[in-house]
Motif scaffolding. Structure first.
Motif, PDB file in Angstrom:
ATOM      1  N   MET A   1       0.844  -1.191   0.000  1.00 19.73           N
ATOM      2  CA  MET A   1       0.000   0.000   0.000  1.00 19.73           C
ATOM      3  C   MET A   1       0.884   1.247   0.000  1.00 19.73           C
ATOM      4  SD  MET A   1      -2.773  -1.471  -0.033  1.00 19.73           S
ATOM      5  CE  MET A   1      -3.843  -2.725   0.577  1.00 19.73           C
ATOM      6  N   LEU A   2       0.454   2.250  -0.729  1.00 17.80           N
ATOM      7  CA  LEU A   2       1.253   3.470  -0.845  1.00 17.80           C
ATOM      8  C   LEU A   2       0.782   4.585   0.087  1.00 17.80           C
ATOM      9  CD1 LEU A   2       1.737   3.572  -4.707  1.00 17.80           C
ATOM     10  CD2 LEU A   2       3.326   2.745  -2.968  1.00 17.80           C
ATOM     11  N   GLY A   3      -0.258   4.346   0.845  1.00 16.65           N
ATOM     12  CA  GLY A   3      -0.701   5.326   1.825  1.00 16.65           C
ATOM     13  C   GLY A   3      -1.246   6.593   1.209  1.00 16.65           C
ATOM     14  N   ARG A   4      -0.833   7.713   1.782  1.00 21.53           N
ATOM     15  CA  ARG A   4      -1.369   9.009   1.359  1.00 21.53           C
ATOM     16  C   ARG A   4      -0.728   9.589   0.113  1.00 21.53           C
ATOM     17  NH1 ARG A   4      -0.501  11.801   6.937  1.00 21.53           N
ATOM     18  NH2 ARG A   4      -0.208   9.768   7.847  1.00 21.53           N
ATOM     19  N   ALA A   5       0.392   9.051  -0.307  1.00 27.74           N
ATOM     20  CA  ALA A   5       1.114   9.624  -1.450  1.00 27.74           C
ATOM     21  C   ALA A   5       0.241   9.785  -2.696  1.00 27.74           C
ATOM     22  CB  ALA A   5       2.367   8.810  -1.758  1.00 27.74           C
ATOM     23  N   PRO A   6      -0.543   8.769  -3.087  1.00 33.22           N
ATOM     24  CA  PRO A   6      -1.404   8.974  -4.258  1.00 33.22           C
ATOM     25  C   PRO A   6      -2.442  10.079  -4.060  1.00 33.22           C
ATOM     26  CG  PRO A   6      -1.174   6.639  -3.816  1.00 33.22           C
ATOM     27  CD  PRO A   6      -0.563   7.370  -2.654  1.00 33.22           C
ATOM     28  N   LEU A   7      -2.930  10.214  -2.844  1.00 35.43           N
ATOM     29  CA  LEU A   7      -3.900  11.288  -2.575  1.00 35.43           C
ATOM     30  C   LEU A   7      -3.246  12.658  -2.693  1.00 35.43           C
ATOM     31  CD1 LEU A   7      -5.793   9.742   0.463  1.00 35.43           C
ATOM     32  CD2 LEU A   7      -6.517   9.819  -1.923  1.00 35.43           C
ATOM     33  N   PHE A   8      -2.034  12.779  -2.153  1.00 33.45           N
ATOM     34  CA  PHE A   8      -1.315  14.045  -2.265  1.00 33.45           C
ATOM     35  C   PHE A   8      -1.016  14.374  -3.724  1.00 33.45           C
ATOM     36  CE2 PHE A   8       0.610  13.267   2.195  1.00 33.45           C
ATOM     37  CZ  PHE A   8      -0.529  13.781   2.793  1.00 33.45           C
ATOM     38  N   ALA A   9      -0.588  13.370  -4.482  1.00 34.21           N
ATOM     39  CA  ALA A   9      -0.268  13.579  -5.897  1.00 34.21           C
ATOM     40  C   ALA A   9      -1.507  13.989  -6.677  1.00 34.21           C
ATOM     41  CB  ALA A   9       0.330  12.304  -6.485  1.00 34.21           C
ATOM     42  N   LEU A  10      -2.619  13.352  -6.389  1.00 33.62           N
ATOM     43  CA  LEU A  10      -3.871  13.677  -7.055  1.00 33.62           C
ATOM     44  C   LEU A  10      -4.320  15.087  -6.700  1.00 33.62           C
ATOM     45  CD1 LEU A  10      -6.023  12.393  -8.883  1.00 33.62           C
ATOM     46  CD2 LEU A  10      -7.193  11.610  -6.823  1.00 33.62           C
ATOM     47  N   GLY A  11      -4.187  15.447  -5.434  1.00 32.47           N
ATOM     48  CA  GLY A  11      -4.556  16.789  -5.001  1.00 32.47           C
ATOM     49  C   GLY A  11      -3.642  17.866  -5.562  1.00 32.47           C
ATOM     50  N   ALA A  12      -2.389  17.531  -5.757  1.00 36.05           N
ATOM     51  CA  ALA A  12      -1.412  18.515  -6.239  1.00 36.05           C
ATOM     52  C   ALA A  12      -1.563  18.814  -7.721  1.00 36.05           C
ATOM     53  CB  ALA A  12       0.006  18.032  -5.950  1.00 36.05           C
ATOM     54  N   ASP A  13      -1.839  17.770  -8.513  1.00 36.64           N
ATOM     55  CA  ASP A  13      -1.864  18.011  -9.969  1.00 36.64           C
ATOM     56  C   ASP A  13      -2.826  17.073 -10.697  1.00 36.64           C
ATOM     57  OD1 ASP A  13      -1.148  19.293 -12.308  1.00 36.64           O
ATOM     58  OD2 ASP A  13       0.717  18.189 -12.574  1.00 36.64           O
ATOM     59  N   ASN A  14      -3.913  16.711 -10.020  1.00 35.66           N
ATOM     60  CA  ASN A  14      -4.935  15.859 -10.631  1.00 35.66           C
ATOM     61  C   ASN A  14      -4.334  14.593 -11.244  1.00 35.66           C
ATOM     62  OD1 ASN A  14      -7.163  17.496  -9.947  1.00 35.66           O
ATOM     63  ND2 ASN A  14      -6.564  18.917 -11.566  1.00 35.66           N
ATOM     64  N   GLN A  15      -4.818  14.216 -12.395  1.00 34.56           N
ATOM     65  CA  GLN A  15      -4.379  12.975 -13.037  1.00 34.56           C
ATOM     66  C   GLN A  15      -2.889  13.004 -13.368  1.00 34.56           C
ATOM     67  OE1 GLN A  15      -6.640  11.990 -16.510  1.00 34.56           O
ATOM     68  NE2 GLN A  15      -5.521  10.103 -16.890  1.00 34.56           N
ATOM     69  N   ALA A  16      -2.378  14.148 -13.769  1.00 35.35           N
ATOM     70  CA  ALA A  16      -0.954  14.260 -14.106  1.00 35.35           C
ATOM     71  C   ALA A  16      -0.071  13.991 -12.879  1.00 35.35           C
ATOM     72  CB  ALA A  16      -0.646  15.633 -14.689  1.00 35.35           C
ATOM     73  N   GLY A  17      -0.515  14.450 -11.705  1.00 41.16           N
ATOM     74  CA  GLY A  17       0.242  14.208 -10.478  1.00 41.16           C
ATOM     75  C   GLY A  17       0.283  12.735 -10.121  1.00 41.16           C
ATOM     76  N   LEU A  18      -0.867  12.071 -10.264  1.00 38.47           N
ATOM     77  CA  LEU A  18      -0.936  10.648  -9.981  1.00 38.47           C
ATOM     78  C   LEU A  18      -0.080   9.856 -10.970  1.00 38.47           C
ATOM     79  CD1 LEU A  18      -2.384   8.857  -7.932  1.00 38.47           C
ATOM     80  CD2 LEU A  18      -4.253   8.630  -9.571  1.00 38.47           C
ATOM     81  N   HIS A  19      -0.142  10.248 -12.226  1.00 37.42           N
ATOM     82  CA  HIS A  19       0.667   9.605 -13.263  1.00 37.42           C
ATOM     83  C   HIS A  19       2.166   9.777 -12.961  1.00 37.42           C
ATOM     84  CE1 HIS A  19       1.387   7.958 -17.246  1.00 37.42           C
ATOM     85  NE2 HIS A  19       2.197   8.963 -17.508  1.00 37.42           N
ATOM     86  N   ALA A  20       2.561  10.979 -12.557  1.00 35.86           N
ATOM     87  CA  ALA A  20       3.969  11.239 -12.236  1.00 35.86           C
ATOM     88  C   ALA A  20       4.427  10.415 -11.038  1.00 35.86           C
ATOM     89  CB  ALA A  20       4.178  12.727 -11.960  1.00 35.86           C
ATOM     90  N   LEU A  21       3.572  10.290 -10.032  1.00 38.77           N
ATOM     91  CA  LEU A  21       3.914   9.486  -8.851  1.00 38.77           C
ATOM     92  C   LEU A  21       4.140   8.030  -9.235  1.00 38.77           C
ATOM     93  CD1 LEU A  21       4.146   9.056  -5.719  1.00 38.77           C
ATOM     94  CD2 LEU A  21       1.716   8.483  -5.821  1.00 38.77           C
ATOM     95  N   PHE A  22       3.201   7.449  -9.967  1.00 38.81           N
ATOM     96  CA  PHE A  22       3.329   6.041 -10.339  1.00 38.81           C
ATOM     97  C   PHE A  22       4.515   5.806 -11.267  1.00 38.81           C
ATOM     98  CE2 PHE A  22      -1.437   5.536  -9.419  1.00 38.81           C
ATOM     99  CZ  PHE A  22      -1.181   5.147  -8.113  1.00 38.81           C
ATOM    100  N   ASN A  23       4.779   6.741 -12.160  1.00 38.56           N
ATOM    101  CA  ASN A  23       5.966   6.612 -13.019  1.00 38.56           C
ATOM    102  C   ASN A  23       7.244   6.662 -12.190  1.00 38.56           C
ATOM    103  OD1 ASN A  23       4.731   6.241 -15.487  1.00 38.56           O
ATOM    104  ND2 ASN A  23       4.749   8.411 -16.012  1.00 38.56           N
ATOM    105  N   GLY A  24       7.290   7.551 -11.203  1.00 31.92           N
ATOM    106  CA  GLY A  24       8.470   7.655 -10.343  1.00 31.92           C
ATOM    107  C   GLY A  24       8.705   6.401  -9.526  1.00 31.92           C
ATOM    108  N   ILE A  25       7.634   5.841  -8.968  1.00 40.27           N
ATOM    109  CA  ILE A  25       7.771   4.622  -8.181  1.00 40.27           C
ATOM    110  C   ILE A  25       8.187   3.455  -9.076  1.00 40.27           C
ATOM    111  CG2 ILE A  25       6.467   2.901  -6.854  1.00 40.27           C
ATOM    112  CD1 ILE A  25       5.033   5.262  -5.510  1.00 40.27           C
ATOM    113  N   ALA A  26       7.593   3.360 -10.265  1.00 42.68           N
ATOM    114  CA  ALA A  26       7.973   2.298 -11.204  1.00 42.68           C
ATOM    115  C   ALA A  26       9.441   2.423 -11.599  1.00 42.68           C
ATOM    116  CB  ALA A  26       7.083   2.339 -12.442  1.00 42.68           C
ATOM    117  N   HIS A  27       9.905   3.661 -11.799  1.00 42.71           N
ATOM    118  CA  HIS A  27      11.310   3.903 -12.139  1.00 42.71           C
ATOM    119  C   HIS A  27      12.225   3.465 -10.987  1.00 42.71           C
ATOM    120  CE1 HIS A  27      14.680   5.837 -14.145  1.00 42.71           C
ATOM    121  NE2 HIS A  27      14.967   6.451 -13.003  1.00 42.71           N
TER     122      HIS A  27
END
Length: 103
Positions: A30-56
């Motif tokens: 589980m990734l906890g609050r990070a996806p929520l923060f990313a979504l709140g910061a930049d909507n879908q683009a923020g969530l996409h950036a978070l998941f890309n960073g974790i995958a990297h």
């Protein structure tokens, strides 16, 4: 018991943490609050950036330990590297003790 999935939740901040959790036996991380923060910061683009960073991060960590597939991750990889680094057995026991409680 072994009939139930193990969910790892808490303290996951990057892909290295995900790899460690999977290597130690987690079925889900589980990734906890990070996806929520990313979504709140930049909507879908923020969530996409978070998941890309974790995958990297996961890819880099796996390359550093010489593993090419997630299925090949195991606690043996972590402890083999600890033995090479000269980690004492009691220090390894401190890492395993919370995991051993699940059995």
């Amino acid at each position: 018991g072994s009939n139930y999935p193990l969910l790892f939740d808490g303290g996951v901040r990057n892909g290295e943490d995900v790899v460690k959790a999977l290597a130690l036996g987690a079925d889900f991380v589980m990734l906890g609050r990070a996806p929520l923060f990313a979504l709140g910061a930049d909507n879908q683009a923020g969530l996409h950036a978070l998941f890309n960073g974790i995958a990297h991060d996961i890819g880099i960590t796996m390359a550093q330990i010489g593993v090419s597939k997630i299925e090949d991750l195991s606690g043996e990889i972590i402890f083999a590297n600890a033995a090479e680094a000269g980690m004492a057995d009691d220090a390894k026991a401190n890492i395993v003790s919370p995991i051993a409680a699940k059995s």
